[in-house]
Design an enzyme around this catalytic site. Structure first.
Site, mmCIF file in Angstrom:
data_model
loop_
_atom_site.group_PDB
_atom_site.id
_atom_site.type_symbol
_atom_site.label_atom_id
_atom_site.label_comp_id
_atom_site.label_asym_id
_atom_site.label_seq_id
_atom_site.Cartn_x
_atom_site.Cartn_y
_atom_site.Cartn_z
ATOM 1 N N GLN A 248 3.312 -0.366 10.825
ATOM 2 C CA GLN A 248 2.348 -1.677 11.559
ATOM 3 C C GLN A 248 2.336 -1.940 12.753
ATOM 4 O O GLN A 248 3.799 -2.078 13.728
ATOM 5 C CB GLN A 248 2.138 -2.855 10.405
ATOM 6 C CG GLN A 248 2.411 -2.466 9.102
ATOM 7 C CD GLN A 248 1.790 -3.390 8.316
ATOM 8 O OE1 GLN A 248 1.024 -4.670 8.372
ATOM 9 N NE2 GLN A 248 2.570 -3.684 6.867
ATOM 10 N N HIS B 137 2.222 4.073 6.391
ATOM 11 C CA HIS B 137 1.188 3.150 7.176
ATOM 12 C C HIS B 137 2.247 2.732 7.759
ATOM 13 O O HIS B 137 3.338 1.988 7.662
ATOM 14 C CB HIS B 137 0.042 2.149 7.279
ATOM 15 C CG HIS B 137 0.941 1.139 6.051
ATOM 16 N ND1 HIS B 137 1.129 1.612 4.318
ATOM 17 C CD2 HIS B 137 0.856 -0.121 6.577
ATOM 18 C CE1 HIS B 137 2.016 0.118 3.954
ATOM 19 N NE2 HIS B 137 2.068 -0.677 5.243
ATOM 20 N N GLN C 17 1.023 -1.086 -0.372
ATOM 21 C CA GLN C 17 -0.277 0.013 0.379
ATOM 22 C C GLN C 17 1.246 1.016 -0.036
ATOM 23 O O GLN C 17 1.634 0.953 0.659
ATOM 24 C CB GLN C 17 -0.459 -0.045 1.675
ATOM 25 C CG GLN C 17 -2.002 -0.978 1.441
ATOM 26 C CD GLN C 17 -2.891 -1.257 0.532
ATOM 27 O OE1 GLN C 17 -2.827 -0.178 -0.111
ATOM 28 N NE2 GLN C 17 -3.902 -2.250 0.027
HETATM 29 P P1 B4P Z 1 2.760 -3.244 2.948
HETATM 30 O O1 B4P Z 1 3.522 -2.489 4.203
HETATM 31 O O2 B4P Z 1 1.975 -2.521 1.918
HETATM 32 O O3 B4P Z 1 2.299 -4.310 3.282
HETATM 33 P P2 B4P Z 1 2.675 -5.871 4.113
HETATM 34 O O4 B4P Z 1 2.335 -5.668 5.524
HETATM 35 O O5 B4P Z 1 3.726 -6.842 3.734
HETATM 36 O O6 B4P Z 1 0.793 -6.567 4.087
HETATM 37 P P3 B4P Z 1 0.519 -7.402 2.643
HETATM 38 O O7 B4P Z 1 -0.726 -6.460 2.343
HETATM 39 O O8 B4P Z 1 1.551 -7.326 1.878
HETATM 40 O O9 B4P Z 1 0.412 -8.542 2.786
HETATM 41 P P4 B4P Z 1 1.089 -10.245 2.764
HETATM 42 O O10 B4P Z 1 -0.119 -10.874 2.326
HETATM 43 O O11 B4P Z 1 2.949 -9.774 2.798
HETATM 44 O O12 B4P Z 1 1.071 -3.569 4.287
HETATM 45 C C1 B4P Z 1 -0.407 -3.408 3.561
HETATM 46 C C2 B4P Z 1 -1.244 -2.961 4.903
HETATM 47 O O13 B4P Z 1 -2.328 -3.161 5.322
HETATM 48 C C3 B4P Z 1 -1.312 -4.351 5.000
HETATM 49 O O14 B4P Z 1 -1.158 -5.770 7.129
HETATM 50 C C4 B4P Z 1 -2.232 -4.980 4.674
HETATM 51 O O15 B4P Z 1 -3.402 -6.086 5.244
HETATM 52 C C5 B4P Z 1 -3.166 -4.128 5.382
HETATM 53 N N1 B4P Z 1 -4.616 -3.293 4.401
HETATM 54 C C6 B4P Z 1 -4.790 -3.546 3.001
HETATM 55 N N2 B4P Z 1 -6.332 -3.228 3.117
HETATM 56 C C7 B4P Z 1 -5.935 -2.673 4.057
HETATM 57 C C8 B4P Z 1 -8.128 -2.148 5.021
HETATM 58 N N3 B4P Z 1 -9.160 -1.653 3.754
HETATM 59 N N4 B4P Z 1 -8.068 -1.792 6.001
HETATM 60 C C9 B4P Z 1 -7.109 -2.125 6.336
HETATM 61 N N5 B4P Z 1 -5.698 -2.359 6.607
HETATM 62 C C10 B4P Z 1 -5.263 -2.689 4.982
HETATM 63 O O16 B4P Z 1 0.473 -10.704 4.086
HETATM 64 C C11 B4P Z 1 -0.517 -10.856 5.230
HETATM 65 C C12 B4P Z 1 -0.877 -9.464 6.355
HETATM 66 O O17 B4P Z 1 0.519 -10.809 7.196
HETATM 67 C C13 B4P Z 1 0.028 -9.013 6.361
HETATM 68 O O18 B4P Z 1 -0.836 -8.369 7.132
HETATM 69 C C14 B4P Z 1 1.142 -8.664 6.530
HETATM 70 O O19 B4P Z 1 1.509 -7.178 7.399
HETATM 71 C C15 B4P Z 1 0.701 -9.822 7.650
HETATM 72 N N6 B4P Z 1 2.677 -10.304 8.373
HETATM 73 C C16 B4P Z 1 3.407 -10.472 7.715
HETATM 74 N N7 B4P Z 1 4.212 -11.625 7.840
HETATM 75 C C17 B4P Z 1 3.640 -11.532 9.195
HETATM 76 C C18 B4P Z 1 4.894 -12.667 10.535
HETATM 77 N N8 B4P Z 1 5.800 -12.781 10.390
HETATM 78 N N9 B4P Z 1 3.972 -11.634 11.435
HETATM 79 C C19 B4P Z 1 2.591 -11.703 11.444
HETATM 80 N N10 B4P Z 1 1.845 -11.071 10.566
HETATM 81 C C20 B4P Z 1 2.120 -10.860 9.153
#
Ligand code: B4P
Length: 305
Positions: A155, A153, A149
């Site tokens: 996290q 943000h 995104q």
């Molecule tokens: P980004 O910085 O863009 O990317 P990311 O954390 O790597 O998440 P990604 O979306 O690529 O998800 P992935 O399948 O790899 O973060 C964007 C964040 O915004 C994410 O947390 C996303 O879920 C959230 N988001 C998107 N749309 C949204 C909305 N409408 N409203 C609110 N939030 C929204 O991984 C899946 C999830 O697992 C992600 O949340 C990731 O952070 C989490 N994750 C990855 N590794 C992890 C670990 N080792 N332990 C726990 N959680 C983990």
């Protein structure tokens, strides 16, 4: 610090999480965790096969729409304002309970570094540990860091109080004195082959302390990217109440395994048993090193910061 979480934020976080799961607004994905030892670091690998169905936007793909989920957060996911510039929202796609985000109210790019105000907000959010846990903050800066995104943000996820991540272990190797404003050279784990920098945090830092520590880590990260001929700025940032960590990035993933900031500090996420087998065969440090920058041969302590 003038940024304050609303009173009883932890209770709000818990109740909003439960109701968002019940209403279906929050997609909680079941996963299980396996441990993989590499040297003196125990990597936690979370395996979440149902996540494979979630569409992934690769760095060379154009977004199909300009939809920005953070400009007008979903009411079921909205937690609270933080000061006048930030909102706290639940992560829509969680694999661990109580995962939340601090987003800027107005659009700011995810490729920008963290400001003093961002760091103050981050520190404040570290006060949300629920029984037996501490909070890990992380920021994926730039597309190559695993960010999906574009709206800024930071996290937050709860991790066990006893968790020993890569930066905790790096700090046990000790810190050397420096003559700069920080007074310490960032720690680096001697057996981790990718470039990374860790500094400990004072017990009760003010915004200026956090900004100075971040600048010290960022300056070294930018030098590493420049020396490695990278034109795009991308890095992973992580922080607990004990330390701040940064590692520069050059690639979004290894094969089909995407790695974000949690992966670089020792918590990997995979979407199939096949990917988990790949990590075991390759070794987590080889995997994480393939998306970072090899540790510099030159002694960077001679660089002037
Ligand atoms: P980004 O910085 O863009 O990317 P990311 O954390 O790597 O998440 P990604 O979306 O690529 O998800 P992935 O399948 O790899 O973060 C964007 C964040 O915004 C994410 O947390 C996303 O879920 C959230 N988001 C998107 N749309 C949204 C909305 N409408 N409203 C609110 N939030 C929204 O991984 C899946 C999830 O697992 C992600 O949340 C990731 O952070 C989490 N994750 C990855 N590794 C992890 C670990 N080792 N332990 C726990 N959680 C983990």
């Amino acid at each position: 610090m003038s940024l304050n979480l609303p009173e009883s934020f932890k209770e709000l976080l818990k109740s909003k999480f439960e109701s968002a799961v019940d209403s279906g607004s929050l997609k909680f994905t079941e996963s299980h965790e396996e441990l993989v030892q590499d040297g003196d670091i125990t990597f936690k690998v979370r395996i979440a096969p149902s996540l494979a169905q979630k569409p992934i936007l690769r760095q060379d793909e154009q977004p199909k729409s300009n939809f920005n989920p953070f400009l007008k957060p979903e009411p079921d996911l909205y937690l609270a304002p933080l000061g006048s510039d930030y909102s706290l929202v639940l992560n829509k796609f969680s694999i661990v309970p109580y995962h939340f985000l601090c987003i800027t109210k107005d659009f700011k790019p995810q490729s920008s570094p963290l400001s003093e105000r961002d760091l103050e907000a981050t520190w404040e959010c570290l006060n949300t540990a629920i029984e037996g846990s501490k909070i890990l903050a992380f920021y994926n800066c730039g597309k190559l860091s695993g960010a999906s995104q574009d709206h800024k943000h930071i996290q937050f996820i709860p991790i066990p109080e006893s968790a020993q991540l890569l930066p905790d272990i790096a700090l046990t190797y000790g810190l050397e004195q420096s003559k700069d404003a920080i007074g310490q050279f960032p720690a680096r784990h001697p057996n981790v082959p990718f470039t990374h920098f860790v500094l400990p945090l004072p017990k009760a830092p003010v915004g200026e302390d956090l900004a100075m520590i971040f600048s010290s880590l960022l300056a070294r990260t930018l030098t590493a990217l420049r020396n490695y001929n990278q034109s795009k700025i991308a890095f992973n940032f992580a922080m607990t109440k004990d330390w701040m960590f940064i590692a520069p990035r050059t690639q979004e993933s290894y094969d089909d395994i995407a790695i974000n900031s949690t992966g670089m500090v020792g918590m990997l996420l995979v979407k199939s048993e096949e990917q988990f087998e790949k990590i075991k065969q390759l070794g987590p440090l080889t995997l994480t090193s393939s998306v970072g920058i090899p540790k510099a041969e030159i002694d960077e302590k001679h660089e002037d910061y």
